[in-house]
Design an enzyme around this catalytic site. Structure first.
Site, PDB file in Angstrom:
ATOM      1  N   LYS A  68       0.093   4.298  -0.114  1.00  0.00           N
ATOM      2  CA  LYS A  68      -0.643   5.645   0.505  1.00  0.00           C
ATOM      3  C   LYS A  68      -0.180   6.536  -0.712  1.00  0.00           C
ATOM      4  O   LYS A  68      -0.472   6.495  -1.678  1.00  0.00           O
ATOM      5  CB  LYS A  68      -0.053   5.550   1.716  1.00  0.00           C
ATOM      6  CG  LYS A  68      -0.332   4.352   2.656  1.00  0.00           C
ATOM      7  CD  LYS A  68       0.098   4.453   4.095  1.00  0.00           C
ATOM      8  CE  LYS A  68      -0.128   3.105   4.996  1.00  0.00           C
ATOM      9  NZ  LYS A  68       0.137   3.262   6.221  1.00  0.00           N
ATOM     10  N   ASN A  73       0.811  -1.162  -0.068  1.00  0.00           N
ATOM     11  CA  ASN A  73      -0.066   0.124   0.049  1.00  0.00           C
ATOM     12  C   ASN A  73       0.900   1.231   0.094  1.00  0.00           C
ATOM     13  O   ASN A  73       1.474   1.442   1.074  1.00  0.00           O
ATOM     14  CB  ASN A  73      -0.899  -0.149   1.100  1.00  0.00           C
ATOM     15  CG  ASN A  73      -1.627   1.262   1.275  1.00  0.00           C
ATOM     16  OD1 ASN A  73      -1.837   2.102   0.339  1.00  0.00           O
ATOM     17  ND2 ASN A  73      -2.438   1.356   2.593  1.00  0.00           N
ATOM     18  N   GLU A  98      -5.083  -4.942  10.450  1.00  0.00           N
ATOM     19  CA  GLU A  98      -3.905  -3.860  10.731  1.00  0.00           C
ATOM     20  C   GLU A  98      -4.160  -3.044  12.199  1.00  0.00           C
ATOM     21  O   GLU A  98      -5.027  -2.039  12.226  1.00  0.00           O
ATOM     22  CB  GLU A  98      -4.160  -2.968   9.557  1.00  0.00           C
ATOM     23  CG  GLU A  98      -3.693  -3.492   8.235  1.00  0.00           C
ATOM     24  CD  GLU A  98      -3.100  -2.340   7.523  1.00  0.00           C
ATOM     25  OE1 GLU A  98      -2.006  -2.549   6.977  1.00  0.00           O
ATOM     26  OE2 GLU A  98      -3.737  -1.320   7.071  1.00  0.00           O
ATOM     27  N   GLY A 158       2.916   2.415  10.700  1.00  0.00           N
ATOM     28  CA  GLY A 158       3.825   3.538  10.563  1.00  0.00           C
ATOM     29  C   GLY A 158       4.660   4.122  11.845  1.00  0.00           C
ATOM     30  O   GLY A 158       5.101   4.940  11.963  1.00  0.00           O
ATOM     31  N   SER A 212       3.617  -1.856  10.440  1.00  0.00           N
ATOM     32  CA  SER A 212       5.088  -2.121  10.438  1.00  0.00           C
ATOM     33  C   SER A 212       5.820  -3.450  10.149  1.00  0.00           C
ATOM     34  O   SER A 212       6.710  -3.767  11.001  1.00  0.00           O
ATOM     35  CB  SER A 212       5.476  -1.552  11.997  1.00  0.00           C
ATOM     36  OG  SER A 212       5.328  -0.252  12.142  1.00  0.00           O
ATOM     37  N   HIS A 270      -9.307   1.028   5.175  1.00  0.00           N
ATOM     38  CA  HIS A 270      -8.168   1.134   5.642  1.00  0.00           C
ATOM     39  C   HIS A 270      -8.301   2.064   6.787  1.00  0.00           C
ATOM     40  O   HIS A 270      -9.267   2.927   6.960  1.00  0.00           O
ATOM     41  CB  HIS A 270      -7.084   1.663   4.647  1.00  0.00           C
ATOM     42  CG  HIS A 270      -5.698   1.763   5.347  1.00  0.00           C
ATOM     43  ND1 HIS A 270      -5.340   2.755   6.144  1.00  0.00           N
ATOM     44  CD2 HIS A 270      -4.743   1.058   4.988  1.00  0.00           C
ATOM     45  CE1 HIS A 270      -4.181   2.473   6.431  1.00  0.00           C
ATOM     46  NE2 HIS A 270      -3.804   1.365   5.870  1.00  0.00           N
ATOM     47  N   GLU A 308      -6.764   4.750   7.950  1.00  0.00           N
ATOM     48  CA  GLU A 308      -6.663   5.959   7.555  1.00  0.00           C
ATOM     49  C   GLU A 308      -8.028   6.441   7.044  1.00  0.00           C
ATOM     50  O   GLU A 308      -8.122   7.599   7.288  1.00  0.00           O
ATOM     51  CB  GLU A 308      -5.357   6.165   6.796  1.00  0.00           C
ATOM     52  CG  GLU A 308      -4.082   6.083   7.554  1.00  0.00           C
ATOM     53  CD  GLU A 308      -2.974   5.316   6.750  1.00  0.00           C
ATOM     54  OE1 GLU A 308      -2.901   5.797   5.567  1.00  0.00           O
ATOM     55  OE2 GLU A 308      -2.145   4.978   7.329  1.00  0.00           O
TER      56      GLU A 308
HETATM   57  P1  13P Z   1       3.299   0.277   7.645  1.00  0.00           P
HETATM   58  O1  13P Z   1       3.881  -0.824   6.915  1.00  0.00           O
HETATM   59  O2  13P Z   1       3.966   1.842   7.176  1.00  0.00           O
HETATM   60  O3  13P Z   1       3.218   0.344   9.209  1.00  0.00           O
HETATM   61  O4  13P Z   1       1.864   0.461   7.218  1.00  0.00           O
HETATM   62  C1  13P Z   1       1.065  -0.478   7.205  1.00  0.00           C
HETATM   63  C2  13P Z   1      -0.363  -0.036   6.520  1.00  0.00           C
HETATM   64  O5  13P Z   1      -1.021   0.888   7.054  1.00  0.00           O
HETATM   65  C3  13P Z   1      -0.630  -0.691   5.211  1.00  0.00           C
HETATM   66  O6  13P Z   1      -1.896  -0.685   4.685  1.00  0.00           O
END
Ligand code: 13P
Length: 249
Positions: free
Chosen positions: A11, A9, A166, A172, A211, A94, A96
């Protein structure tokens, strides 16, 4: 035997030049992999990435989708448009999107359904915040997020879907759920589906995200109910992403 899936992803990251360099290395080195590898770039790069991964083992996904098939929804992108550009997968729900863009369980379930109607495979993201985990509500929150979808589309729809656990506190942050913590939630997700249909549950791929790095991927992917990963930051670094794919292989 569930074939493992590693999905990147991106983002809101990427640029034309940067994408070609990243994918040149990934497509070249991923060629012998047995696991499935997908990348989910931002919308404007779907066409570019579709052409860059042509003839490679990579598949294409998007990061979100409208719950509406078409119409006066300025700024939105429909599932059929994603299908037009060769997407196989699309993330729905997701954290976010849930936290920053107000997507409720109801909206997420509608997006899931819209994706499937256009022939896409939704990757349903679920996960608890740190506060919810500390309050002991992890199981409840994840079950609620999954139920919203199961109630709308029925368990049979999970045959052509993927779930991604997740934990919000691991995204992150560099803090990964321990393999045991992740496995516990993955097992609960599978049990919730199994209560409705054992066969569907057995075939359902449940990814872990939060992560995931080359150093922790192998142990996470070695857990019984972890069928691959949804990768954020490490998906933007070819060496890291490839090392994670190799761990899933
Ligand atoms: P990270 O791997 O940067 O923690 O992000 C995970 C994520 O949100 C994937 O959709």
């Amino acid at each position: 035997m569930r074939r493992k899936l590693v999905a990147g992803n991106w983002k809101m990251h990427g640029a034309l030049k940067q994408n070609s360099a990243l994918l040149a290395q990934i497509t070249a080195e991923a060629s012998g992999l047995f696991c499935e590898v997908a990348v989910c770039p931002p919308y404007p790069y779907l066409a570019q990435v579709q052409s860059l991964i042509q003839g490679s083992v990579l598949t294409l996904g998007a990061q979100s989708v409208s719950e509406h098939p078409s119409g006066a929804f300025t700024g939105e992108v429909s599932a059929s448009m994603l299908a037009d550009f060769g997407c196989r997968y699309v993330l729905v729900g997701h954290s976010e999107r849930r936290a920053l863009f107000g997507e409720t369980d109801v909206v997420v379930a509608a997006k899931f359904e819209a994706a499937q109607k256009a022939g896409l495979v939704p990757i349903l993201c679920v996960g608890e915040t740190l506060g919810e985990r500390e309050a002991g509500d992890t199981g409840f929150v994840v079950a609620r997020q999954l139920s919203a979808v199961l109630d709308r589309v029925g368990v049979a729809a999970m045959v052509s879907a993927v779930v991604a656990y997740e934990p919000v506190w691991a995204i992150g942050t560099g803090v990964t759920a321990s393999p045991a913590q992740a496995q516990e939630v993955h097992a609960a997700i599978r049990a919730q589906v199994a209560a409705l249909d054992l066969g569907v549950a057995a075939g359902l791929r449940i990814l872990y995200g939060g992560s995931v790095k080359p150093r922790n991927a192998m142990e996470l992917f070695g857990q019984l109910d972890i069928d691959g990963g949804l990768i954020g930051g490490a998906a933007l670094v070819a060496d890291d992403f490839l090392a994670i794919c190799l761990a899933a292989n």
